[in-house]
Write an enzyme that holds these catalytic residues in place. Structure first.
Site, PDB file in Angstrom:
ATOM      1  N   THR A 197      32.084  20.862  70.909  1.00 40.61           N
ATOM      2  CA  THR A 197      31.943  22.491  70.677  1.00 40.61           C
ATOM      3  C   THR A 197      30.949  21.394  69.605  1.00 40.61           C
ATOM      4  O   THR A 197      30.968  20.249  69.353  1.00 40.61           O
ATOM      5  CB  THR A 197      32.799  23.061  69.334  1.00 40.61           C
ATOM      6  OG1 THR A 197      32.445  24.065  68.695  1.00 40.61           O
ATOM      7  CG2 THR A 197      33.606  21.504  68.388  1.00 40.61           C
ATOM      8  N   ARG A 198      29.974  22.757  69.406  1.00 38.66           N
ATOM      9  CA  ARG A 198      28.791  22.365  68.716  1.00 38.66           C
ATOM     10  C   ARG A 198      28.379  23.220  66.891  1.00 38.66           C
ATOM     11  O   ARG A 198      27.497  23.504  66.156  1.00 38.66           O
ATOM     12  CB  ARG A 198      27.912  22.461  68.705  1.00 38.66           C
ATOM     13  CG  ARG A 198      27.078  23.882  70.192  1.00 38.66           C
ATOM     14  CD  ARG A 198      26.251  24.325  70.776  1.00 38.66           C
ATOM     15  NE  ARG A 198      25.612  24.738  69.841  1.00 38.66           N
ATOM     16  CZ  ARG A 198      25.193  25.767  70.054  1.00 38.66           C
ATOM     17  NH1 ARG A 198      25.738  26.210  71.232  1.00 38.66           N
ATOM     18  NH2 ARG A 198      24.527  26.648  69.948  1.00 38.66           N
ATOM     19  N   HIS A 202      36.855  27.729  63.453  1.00 38.32           N
ATOM     20  CA  HIS A 202      37.318  29.011  62.904  1.00 38.32           C
ATOM     21  C   HIS A 202      38.546  29.165  63.261  1.00 38.32           C
ATOM     22  O   HIS A 202      39.259  28.246  64.124  1.00 38.32           O
ATOM     23  CB  HIS A 202      36.758  30.094  62.732  1.00 38.32           C
ATOM     24  CG  HIS A 202      35.671  30.071  61.684  1.00 38.32           C
ATOM     25  ND1 HIS A 202      35.033  29.475  60.776  1.00 38.32           N
ATOM     26  CD2 HIS A 202      33.744  30.199  62.472  1.00 38.32           C
ATOM     27  CE1 HIS A 202      33.507  29.250  60.474  1.00 38.32           C
ATOM     28  NE2 HIS A 202      33.283  29.793  61.669  1.00 38.32           N
ATOM     29  N   HIS A 205      39.470  29.837  66.931  1.00 35.46           N
ATOM     30  CA  HIS A 205      39.195  28.714  68.016  1.00 35.46           C
ATOM     31  C   HIS A 205      40.942  27.676  67.350  1.00 35.46           C
ATOM     32  O   HIS A 205      41.246  26.670  68.527  1.00 35.46           O
ATOM     33  CB  HIS A 205      38.008  27.289  66.874  1.00 35.46           C
ATOM     34  CG  HIS A 205      36.991  27.959  67.491  1.00 35.46           C
ATOM     35  ND1 HIS A 205      36.233  29.161  65.991  1.00 35.46           N
ATOM     36  CD2 HIS A 205      35.926  27.907  68.350  1.00 35.46           C
ATOM     37  CE1 HIS A 205      34.718  29.312  66.243  1.00 35.46           C
ATOM     38  NE2 HIS A 205      35.539  28.985  67.806  1.00 35.46           N
ATOM     39  N   ARG A 291      33.822  30.777  78.092  1.00 33.11           N
ATOM     40  CA  ARG A 291      32.532  31.634  78.481  1.00 33.11           C
ATOM     41  C   ARG A 291      31.338  31.084  77.995  1.00 33.11           C
ATOM     42  O   ARG A 291      31.475  30.934  76.920  1.00 33.11           O
ATOM     43  CB  ARG A 291      33.312  33.409  77.759  1.00 33.11           C
ATOM     44  CG  ARG A 291      31.928  33.884  78.507  1.00 33.11           C
ATOM     45  CD  ARG A 291      32.981  35.546  77.676  1.00 33.11           C
ATOM     46  NE  ARG A 291      31.864  37.214  77.798  1.00 33.11           N
ATOM     47  CZ  ARG A 291      30.687  36.696  78.088  1.00 33.11           C
ATOM     48  NH1 ARG A 291      30.100  35.990  76.850  1.00 33.11           N
ATOM     49  NH2 ARG A 291      30.192  37.715  78.186  1.00 33.11           N
TER      50      ARG A 291
END
Ligand code: PPS
Length: 570
Positions: A197-198, A202, A205, A291
């Protein structure tokens, strides 16, 4: 798929010299030409040297580069989708030769590695852009980087690691592949799902990652990128503090956090394969691919660079060979009636689905509005609010531009007093004449000197803005490009309000309060703006003021109203 087999292409590379050899290399380094590594190259070299980019043993040579660009394979046939190249200037390339050595240093001058040069060549960047990123459009951050920031010549060769690049932040959360594999082994984790992740995490996730791990009967590694991400992303300091809070939400002993100093390219499908290979090297058996994984956003025509499932498809094609499994990312949505998150594809008509988009979330942060607990964790929101305070707590710069004698200083002074009367922020005025006396006393009025003068003002104003103050600048600032540079410097930290004082040359000359126009007409002052030097009128200024219509008081009032409507004052 077995856990902890050696990675594809052979053993995990570890390219650091032993202590004695490294000491010797530091001494030898003085004899070789030196290249100061760029921020991106520093990220790349760290991951080459510690084995995260195994099987690479250096920056790609010409044959490997061609193979990677053409068909995602090194010259020996091993799958590798991303050209990891050392780009340099022509000038530097002229000082080195194939077979020779180069000393690679970080910004502080520490020797990071010695490179034995195998190839020096000028790449076909347009082809690299098309093949690797699927486009030559510079709206793609990596294409922009390739064309405008990367040097024109590539140098390939093997590396001998001398010192580990230094990080002063979050030391305990940074791991080499060997260290992370060791941790998994110690914990008895046989299957590990990686989450790349970047962005701040929340609740959705947390739900999706935990669900992915459960479905794969695996443990979970949250491995955020803290090297280089997409311009405009939340800074990694803030993100890591957020991740630490989210970590508390997972059941004990299920999940761990480790930071990855990767320089992302936002290359969608190829990037997904690259991320998979890197995670395999870190000892993971699975990786979540979402996605539009590592998507760069939209091109200059407003179309997506990649299809939403391109990354998953390319990954699937190579999954077997990569020996790491893809866990497709499921969109999770909050069903209010059930008071829980569920996969979007499992909702039915009776569900009252709630959602807050990324844009809406940023708007609420900027305006200090409510962010509900179902969306995020209070501690995460608190961290983000501290780093990204609502606009009325951010700093800003009011940047006047206009001809000499247009009335900039008078209005700027009126604005200064009004802001001081309101209170709440330290206010600093950088008037043209004052700056010329205190900050730029050695400068004249050539284009070069004017640009230097304006970027100095921009720099100081950006510091004031960053620290929550209000800066008022009132130079002529005749060039559009320089004003844009200043805007970019400041908008990264707070508000930028450009005010064009549009008083015409005729009126300025008529007023001629300082007698400068007369002197310029008489040829006594050279390069005088409007007479013998250009003034490029702003086209998109936030406020335009015609001093023939508005008194200084009303002009200042107009700017205050603008600041209010933008949310900077209330
Ligand atoms: S710039 O172009 O933004 O760097 O100019 P700035 O720093 O605002 O300086 C403008 C003031 O310097 C005086 N001055 C001149 N202006 C324009 N061209 C020439 N050649 C020149 N020589 C001196 C002039 O008083 C400007 O002040 P203002 O307040 O704008 O009248």
């Amino acid at each position: 798929m077995g856990a902890f087999k050696e990675p594809h292409g052979g053993e995990l590379k570890q390219l650091y010299l032993d202590e004695d050899a490294a000491e010797q290399a530091k001494k030898d380094a003085a004899d070789y030409p030196t290249w100061d590594l760029t921020a991106r190259q520093l990220c790349d070299i760290e991951l080459i040297l510690n084995g995260a980019f195994s099987p690479l043993e250096g920056f790609l040579g010409k044959a490997d580069y061609d193979g990677v660009v053409d068909n995602m394979r090194l010259a020996n046939g091993i799958l590798w989708p991303m050209p990891i190249t050392l780009d340099v200037s022509e000038e530097f390339a002229g000082t080195i030769k194939e077979g020779g050595k180069v000393t690679l240093r970080d910004a502080e001058g520490d020797v990071i590695a010695l490179l034995t040069v195998s190839d020096i060549w000028t790449p076909d960047k347009a082809k690299e852009a098309r093949e690797v990123f699927g486009s030559e459009d510079e709206a793609h951050p990596a294409v922009h980087y390739l064309n405008n920031i990367a040097g024109p010549v590539y140098v390939g060769g093997s590396l001998e690691g001398v010192s580990v690049p230094t990080h002063y932040d979050f030391k305990l959360l940074r791991d080499t592949p060997a260290e992370l594999r060791g941790r998994f082994r110690k914990l008895g984790w046989r299957k590990v799902v990686a989450f790349q992740t970047r962005n701040p995490l929340h609740r959705a996730h947390q739900e999706l990652t935990f669900r992915a791990a459960k479905e794969s009967e695996a443990n979970l590694l949250i491995q955020p990128v803290v090297g280089l991400t997409k311009p405009g992303d939340v800074d990694h300091y803030t993100r890591v503090r957020c991740y630490e809070h989210v970590l508390e939400q997972y059941p004990e002993q299920t999940t761990t956090l480790s930071l990855l100093n990767l320089a992302m390219r936002m290359a969608g499908p190829r990037e997904a394969v690259w991320h998979g290979l890197v995670r395999k090297n870190y000892g993971c058996t699975h990786i979540i691919i979402g996605r539009d994984h590592a998507g760069p956003g939209q091109d200059s025509n407003g179309e997506d660079f990649y299809g939403p499932y391109d990354a998953q498809e390319l990954f699937k094609e190579h999954e077997e060979e990569m020996d790491i499994s893809m866990v497709p990312f499921k969109m999770m949505v909050y069903a209010e009636n059930k008071a829980q998150y569920i996969p979007a594809d499992e909702t039915d008509k009776s569900d009252n689905v709630l959602n807050i988009s990324g844009t809406e979330f940023r708007r609420r942060l900027a305006e200090g509005l409510d962010i509900p607990d179902w969306f995020s964790y209070p501690k995460v929101v608190e961290e983000l609010r501290k780093s990204y305070p609502p606009r009325h707590k951010q700093g800003f710069t009011v940047f006047f531009t206009g001809l000499s004698g247009s009335g900039k200083s008078t209005i700027a002074n009126a604005l200064l007093v009004k802001l001081l009367e309101q209170g709440g922020r330290a206010v600093t005025l950088f008037d043209g004449d004052h700056v010329r006396k205190h900050l730029s006393s050695e400068l004249g009025f050539s284009k070069e000197h004017r640009d230097l003068n304006i970027t100095r003002i921009g720099y100081v104003a950006s510091e004031v803005t960053k620290n929550g103050g209000a800066a008022i600048c009132a130079p002529i600032a005749p060039y559009t490009a320089t004003r844009r540079t200043v805007r970019n410097m400041i908008e990264a930290h707070g508000g930028f309000i450009e005010v064009f004082v549009s008083t015409s040359l005729e009126v300025c000359e008529q007023r001629d309060r300082k007698g400068l126009y007369a002197a310029a007409r008489a040829g006594k002052i050279k390069e005088f703006t409007g007479i013998s030097d250009p003034y490029e009128e702003p086209e998109n200024a936030e406020v335009v003021i015609d001093t023939e219509e508005l008194s200084p008081d009303l002009a200042a009032q107009r700017i205050l109203v603008k600041l209010e409507s933008m949310g900077f004052i209330r």
